[in-house]
Design an enzyme around this catalytic site. Structure first.
Site, mmCIF file in Angstrom:
data_model
loop_
_atom_site.group_PDB
_atom_site.id
_atom_site.type_symbol
_atom_site.label_atom_id
_atom_site.label_comp_id
_atom_site.label_asym_id
_atom_site.label_seq_id
_atom_site.Cartn_x
_atom_site.Cartn_y
_atom_site.Cartn_z
ATOM 1 N N ARG A 57 0.838 -1.212 0.000
ATOM 2 C CA ARG A 57 0.000 0.000 0.000
ATOM 3 C C ARG A 57 0.864 1.250 0.000
ATOM 4 O O ARG A 57 0.553 2.238 -0.648
ATOM 5 C CB ARG A 57 -0.882 0.028 1.258
ATOM 6 C CG ARG A 57 -2.085 -0.846 1.173
ATOM 7 C CD ARG A 57 -3.021 -0.590 2.357
ATOM 8 N NE ARG A 57 -3.956 -1.687 2.489
ATOM 9 C CZ ARG A 57 -5.052 -1.829 1.753
ATOM 10 N NH1 ARG A 57 -5.366 -0.941 0.839
ATOM 11 N NH2 ARG A 57 -5.839 -2.873 1.922
ATOM 12 N N HIS A 103 -19.143 10.162 1.887
ATOM 13 C CA HIS A 103 -19.577 8.828 2.295
ATOM 14 C C HIS A 103 -21.107 8.832 2.382
ATOM 15 O O HIS A 103 -21.690 9.789 2.903
ATOM 16 C CB HIS A 103 -18.967 8.467 3.659
ATOM 17 C CG HIS A 103 -19.364 7.094 4.112
ATOM 18 N ND1 HIS A 103 -18.833 5.952 3.540
ATOM 19 C CD2 HIS A 103 -20.254 6.682 5.033
ATOM 20 C CE1 HIS A 103 -19.387 4.892 4.113
ATOM 21 N NE2 HIS A 103 -20.249 5.309 5.023
HETATM 22 C C1 GAR Z 1 -20.851 7.114 -3.575
HETATM 23 O O1 GAR Z 1 -22.115 6.781 -3.052
HETATM 24 C C2 GAR Z 1 -19.896 7.482 -2.455
HETATM 25 O O2 GAR Z 1 -20.510 8.183 -1.413
HETATM 26 C C3 GAR Z 1 -19.434 6.111 -1.999
HETATM 27 O O3 GAR Z 1 -19.242 5.403 -3.193
HETATM 28 C C4 GAR Z 1 -20.167 5.878 -4.168
HETATM 29 C C5 GAR Z 1 -19.404 6.224 -5.423
HETATM 30 O O4 GAR Z 1 -20.266 6.562 -6.458
HETATM 31 N N1 GAR Z 1 -18.238 6.192 -1.201
HETATM 32 C C6 GAR Z 1 -17.978 5.409 -0.155
HETATM 33 O O5 GAR Z 1 -18.718 4.512 0.188
HETATM 34 C C7 GAR Z 1 -16.696 5.739 0.591
HETATM 35 N N2 GAR Z 1 -16.624 5.010 1.811
HETATM 36 P P1 GAR Z 1 -19.788 7.451 -7.667
HETATM 37 O O6 GAR Z 1 -18.550 6.746 -8.256
HETATM 38 O O7 GAR Z 1 -20.934 7.416 -8.644
HETATM 39 O O8 GAR Z 1 -19.478 8.811 -7.171
#
Ligand code: GAR
Length: 220
Positions: free
Chosen positions: A67, A111
């Site tokens: 990482r 999030h």
């Molecule tokens: C979104 O709902 C974001 O909030 C979530 O992933 C999705 C990405 O959608 N993020 C997390 O869960 C972070 N822990 P997108 O690629 O269409 O923006």
């Protein structure tokens, strides 16, 4: 004031990325999207960013043995592009403490829950299982622990009794697309900072940016 140079980190479809790109198309928006970086070459958002004329890069985490090495490669690229702020937008890799510290108070994340409730994956399933009547989304400064850090803004979304994870996630996503540009504008303009690990809002925050907590615009 010069617009802040923003990199958006994605792993997938990039709908939040698109919302940020659209907001930053306004010359009055305090940030410009200088780079979209993905850890996956097949992220749908890359094509959408390229269509919008934004520089894109892929740094595949699978090409690194740790990482720390992957994060160092990202860090190098971000610094080479003179990036001021990093927006995580569906970036599904855990970041090392060193990387997070290097971008302390200059990296934000969205999030899909009302943090600190339901960090991690399957947020909507867990909110429904818990019998919540409100869901929502959070934009926060990034700290080493996943989905934690000083909260910049939240939007609440009512849960219907017949919601499924799918129907709920769609409504929350609509709120995410409204919340994230507002939160980025606050940070990029210097109106939102961190003091004692809490959000500090400058006295000059315009009403339309400060009122992002709950409102008709966020109920979707
Ligand atoms: C979104 O709902 C974001 O909030 C979530 O992933 C999705 C990405 O959608 N993020 C997390 O869960 C972070 N822990 P997108 O690629 O269409 O923006």
């Amino acid at each position: 004031m010069a617009r802040k140079r923003v990199a958006i980190l994605i792993s997938g479809r990039g709908s939040n990325m698109t919302a940020l790109i659209e907001a930053a198309a306004d010359p009055d928006f305090p940030a410009e999207i200088a780079l979209v970086l993905s850890n996956r070459a097949d992220a749908g958002g890359l094509a959408r960013a390229a269509e919008a004329g934004i520089a894109t890069a892929v740094i595949d985490h699978k090409g690194f043995s740790s990482r720390a090495e992957f994060d160092a490669a990202m860090d190098k690229r971000l610094r080479a592009e003179n990036i001021d702020l990093v927006c995580l937008a569906g970036f599904m890799r855990l970041l090392t403490d060193g990387f997070v510290e290097g971008w302390r108070d200059r990296m934000i994340n969205i999030h899909p829950s009302l943090l600190p409730l339901f960090p991690g994956l399957h947020t909507h399933e867990r909110a429904l299982e818990a019998g919540m009547r409100l869901a929502g989304c959070t934009v926060h400064f990034v700290r080493a622990q996943m989905d934690s850090g000083p909260i910049i803004g939240q939007a609440a979304v009512p849960i219907a009794l017949d919601d499924t994870p799918d129907t709920l996630s769609k409504r929350v996503l609509t709120a995410e697309h409204q919340l994230y540009p507002m939160a980025l504008a606050l940070v990029a303009s210097g109106l939102a900072t961190v003091e004692n690990e809490r959000l500090k809002l400058h006295a000059d925050v315009p009403a339309d940016l400060g009122g992002m907590l709950v409102g008709p615009a966020f109920t979707g």
